[in-house]
Design a protein around this motif. Sequence first.
Motif, mmCIF file in Angstrom:
data_model
loop_
_atom_site.group_PDB
_atom_site.id
_atom_site.type_symbol
_atom_site.label_atom_id
_atom_site.label_comp_id
_atom_site.label_asym_id
_atom_site.label_seq_id
_atom_site.Cartn_x
_atom_site.Cartn_y
_atom_site.Cartn_z
ATOM 1 N N ARG A 110 -111.201 30.855 14.477
ATOM 2 C CA ARG A 110 -110.497 31.292 13.276
ATOM 3 C C ARG A 110 -111.471 31.302 12.122
ATOM 4 N NH1 ARG A 110 -109.368 27.096 9.941
ATOM 5 N NH2 ARG A 110 -109.479 25.028 10.819
ATOM 6 N N GLU A 111 -111.206 32.139 11.149
ATOM 7 C CA GLU A 111 -112.011 32.174 9.940
ATOM 8 C C GLU A 111 -111.788 30.870 9.172
ATOM 9 O OE1 GLU A 111 -114.175 34.499 8.925
ATOM 10 O OE2 GLU A 111 -113.818 35.651 10.744
ATOM 11 N N PRO A 112 -112.805 30.339 8.491
ATOM 12 C CA PRO A 112 -112.651 29.071 7.757
ATOM 13 C C PRO A 112 -111.530 29.083 6.710
ATOM 14 C CG PRO A 112 -114.953 29.656 7.940
ATOM 15 C CD PRO A 112 -114.170 30.834 8.464
ATOM 16 N N SER A 113 -111.221 30.239 6.170
ATOM 17 C CA SER A 113 -110.187 30.309 5.131
ATOM 18 C C SER A 113 -108.776 30.464 5.710
ATOM 19 C CB SER A 113 -110.482 31.471 4.191
ATOM 20 O OG SER A 113 -110.438 32.689 4.918
ATOM 21 N N THR A 114 -108.627 30.404 7.030
ATOM 22 C CA THR A 114 -107.319 30.584 7.668
ATOM 23 C C THR A 114 -106.887 29.317 8.395
ATOM 24 O OG1 THR A 114 -108.266 31.417 9.723
ATOM 25 C CG2 THR A 114 -107.779 33.037 8.021
ATOM 26 N N ARG A 115 -105.623 29.313 8.810
ATOM 27 C CA ARG A 115 -105.079 28.205 9.593
ATOM 28 C C ARG A 115 -104.676 28.731 10.966
ATOM 29 N NH1 ARG A 115 -102.391 23.835 7.216
ATOM 30 N NH2 ARG A 115 -100.658 24.229 8.615
ATOM 31 N N GLY A 116 -104.982 27.985 12.034
ATOM 32 C CA GLY A 116 -104.561 28.344 13.385
ATOM 33 C C GLY A 116 -103.141 27.858 13.614
ATOM 34 N N ILE A 117 -102.201 28.784 13.787
ATOM 35 C CA ILE A 117 -100.796 28.434 13.965
ATOM 36 C C ILE A 117 -100.283 29.076 15.251
ATOM 37 C CG2 ILE A 117 -98.476 28.598 12.996
ATOM 38 C CD1 ILE A 117 -99.785 28.772 10.226
ATOM 39 N N PHE A 118 -99.705 28.251 16.135
ATOM 40 C CA PHE A 118 -99.100 28.736 17.371
ATOM 41 C C PHE A 118 -97.590 28.653 17.217
ATOM 42 C CE2 PHE A 118 -103.320 27.707 18.535
ATOM 43 C CZ PHE A 118 -103.638 28.509 19.618
ATOM 44 N N VAL A 119 -96.897 29.782 17.424
ATOM 45 C CA VAL A 119 -95.457 29.847 17.225
ATOM 46 C C VAL A 119 -94.814 30.537 18.419
ATOM 47 C CG1 VAL A 119 -93.612 30.735 15.744
ATOM 48 C CG2 VAL A 119 -95.781 30.015 14.726
ATOM 49 N N GLY A 120 -93.725 29.983 18.886
ATOM 50 C CA GLY A 120 -92.961 30.602 19.967
ATOM 51 C C GLY A 120 -92.174 29.550 20.719
ATOM 52 N N PRO A 121 -91.071 29.932 21.330
ATOM 53 C CA PRO A 121 -90.207 28.945 21.964
ATOM 54 C C PRO A 121 -90.883 28.165 23.092
ATOM 55 C CG PRO A 121 -89.520 31.156 22.560
ATOM 56 C CD PRO A 121 -90.571 31.288 21.498
ATOM 57 N N THR A 122 -91.899 28.741 23.713
ATOM 58 C CA THR A 122 -92.557 28.040 24.818
ATOM 59 C C THR A 122 -93.928 27.485 24.434
ATOM 60 O OG1 THR A 122 -93.492 30.096 25.669
ATOM 61 C CG2 THR A 122 -91.346 29.411 26.548
ATOM 62 N N THR A 123 -94.217 27.397 23.141
ATOM 63 C CA THR A 123 -95.485 26.824 22.698
ATOM 64 C C THR A 123 -95.620 25.405 23.221
ATOM 65 O OG1 THR A 123 -95.532 28.147 20.683
ATOM 66 C CG2 THR A 123 -96.846 26.131 20.671
ATOM 67 N N THR A 124 -96.758 25.114 23.831
ATOM 68 C CA THR A 124 -97.021 23.765 24.323
ATOM 69 C C THR A 124 -97.354 22.871 23.136
ATOM 70 O OG1 THR A 124 -97.872 24.675 26.374
ATOM 71 C CG2 THR A 124 -98.480 22.416 25.853
ATOM 72 N N LEU A 125 -96.585 21.811 22.949
ATOM 73 C CA LEU A 125 -96.791 20.897 21.826
ATOM 74 C C LEU A 125 -97.784 19.829 22.277
ATOM 75 C CD1 LEU A 125 -93.064 20.658 20.749
ATOM 76 C CD2 LEU A 125 -94.832 22.169 19.844
ATOM 77 N N SER A 126 -99.050 20.188 22.281
ATOM 78 C CA SER A 126 -100.091 19.333 22.844
ATOM 79 C C SER A 126 -101.180 19.004 21.827
ATOM 80 C CB SER A 126 -100.729 20.037 24.042
ATOM 81 O OG SER A 126 -101.847 19.335 24.501
ATOM 82 N N GLU A 127 -101.600 17.760 21.846
ATOM 83 C CA GLU A 127 -102.706 17.307 20.993
ATOM 84 C C GLU A 127 -103.981 18.101 21.298
ATOM 85 O OE1 GLU A 127 -104.680 15.270 18.065
ATOM 86 O OE2 GLU A 127 -102.539 15.224 18.490
ATOM 87 N N VAL A 128 -104.101 18.583 22.525
ATOM 88 C CA VAL A 128 -105.289 19.350 22.917
ATOM 89 C C VAL A 128 -105.459 20.573 22.022
ATOM 90 C CG1 VAL A 128 -106.314 20.728 24.781
ATOM 91 C CG2 VAL A 128 -105.230 18.533 25.297
ATOM 92 N N LEU A 129 -104.370 21.224 21.651
ATOM 93 C CA LEU A 129 -104.480 22.385 20.766
ATOM 94 C C LEU A 129 -105.000 21.976 19.397
ATOM 95 C CD1 LEU A 129 -101.244 24.303 21.764
ATOM 96 C CD2 LEU A 129 -103.605 24.925 22.281
ATOM 97 N N PHE A 130 -104.543 20.826 18.879
ATOM 98 C CA PHE A 130 -105.063 20.334 17.600
ATOM 99 C C PHE A 130 -106.543 19.995 17.709
ATOM 100 C CE2 PHE A 130 -100.518 19.039 16.787
ATOM 101 C CZ PHE A 130 -100.302 19.967 15.785
ATOM 102 N N GLU A 131 -106.939 19.383 18.805
ATOM 103 C CA GLU A 131 -108.333 19.004 19.006
ATOM 104 C C GLU A 131 -109.255 20.214 19.073
ATOM 105 O OE1 GLU A 131 -108.146 16.688 22.572
ATOM 106 O OE2 GLU A 131 -107.222 14.970 21.556
ATOM 107 N N ASN A 132 -108.676 21.379 19.362
ATOM 108 C CA ASN A 132 -109.476 22.591 19.512
ATOM 109 C C ASN A 132 -109.237 23.619 18.418
ATOM 110 O OD1 ASN A 132 -111.096 22.481 22.166
ATOM 111 N ND2 ASN A 132 -109.141 21.508 22.609
ATOM 112 N N GLY A 133 -108.722 23.173 17.272
ATOM 113 C CA GLY A 133 -108.676 24.050 16.115
ATOM 114 C C GLY A 133 -107.320 24.454 15.588
ATOM 115 N N ALA A 134 -106.237 24.154 16.285
ATOM 116 C CA ALA A 134 -104.918 24.518 15.772
ATOM 117 C C ALA A 134 -104.560 23.635 14.580
ATOM 118 C CB ALA A 134 -103.854 24.371 16.855
ATOM 119 N N ALA A 135 -103.850 24.192 13.617
ATOM 120 C CA ALA A 135 -103.401 23.434 12.450
ATOM 121 C C ALA A 135 -101.904 23.162 12.509
ATOM 122 C CB ALA A 135 -103.731 24.195 11.175
ATOM 123 N N GLU A 136 -101.174 24.005 13.254
ATOM 124 C CA GLU A 136 -99.717 23.886 13.282
ATOM 125 C C GLU A 136 -99.180 24.439 14.599
ATOM 126 O OE1 GLU A 136 -96.122 25.528 10.434
ATOM 127 O OE2 GLU A 136 -98.118 25.226 9.593
#
Length: 68
Positions: free
Chosen positions: A6-32
């Motif tokens: 992701r660009e430094p000025s943006t936030r990585g956001i995963f949205v959807g009913p089947t989104t995996t709510l995993s710490e691994v996504l946060f560890e790899n750049g997701a913000a929300e």
Amino acid sequence: MDRIYREPSTRGIFVGPTTTLSEVLFENGAAELAGTVITDPEAAFGAALSEDHRSIFDNGQKVRVVRK
């Protein structure tokens, strides 16, 4: 897993009913993360067996997790 690009000025956001709510996504750049947690597994399983896939999500709670 490679980091989520992701660009430094943006936030990585995963949205959807089947989104995996995993710490691994946060560890790899997701913000929300936003998805659904099933609150009545038996009813959701019954909905899946009846091929009424849309009603599966009637048996859950929408959640949003934000990393600060």
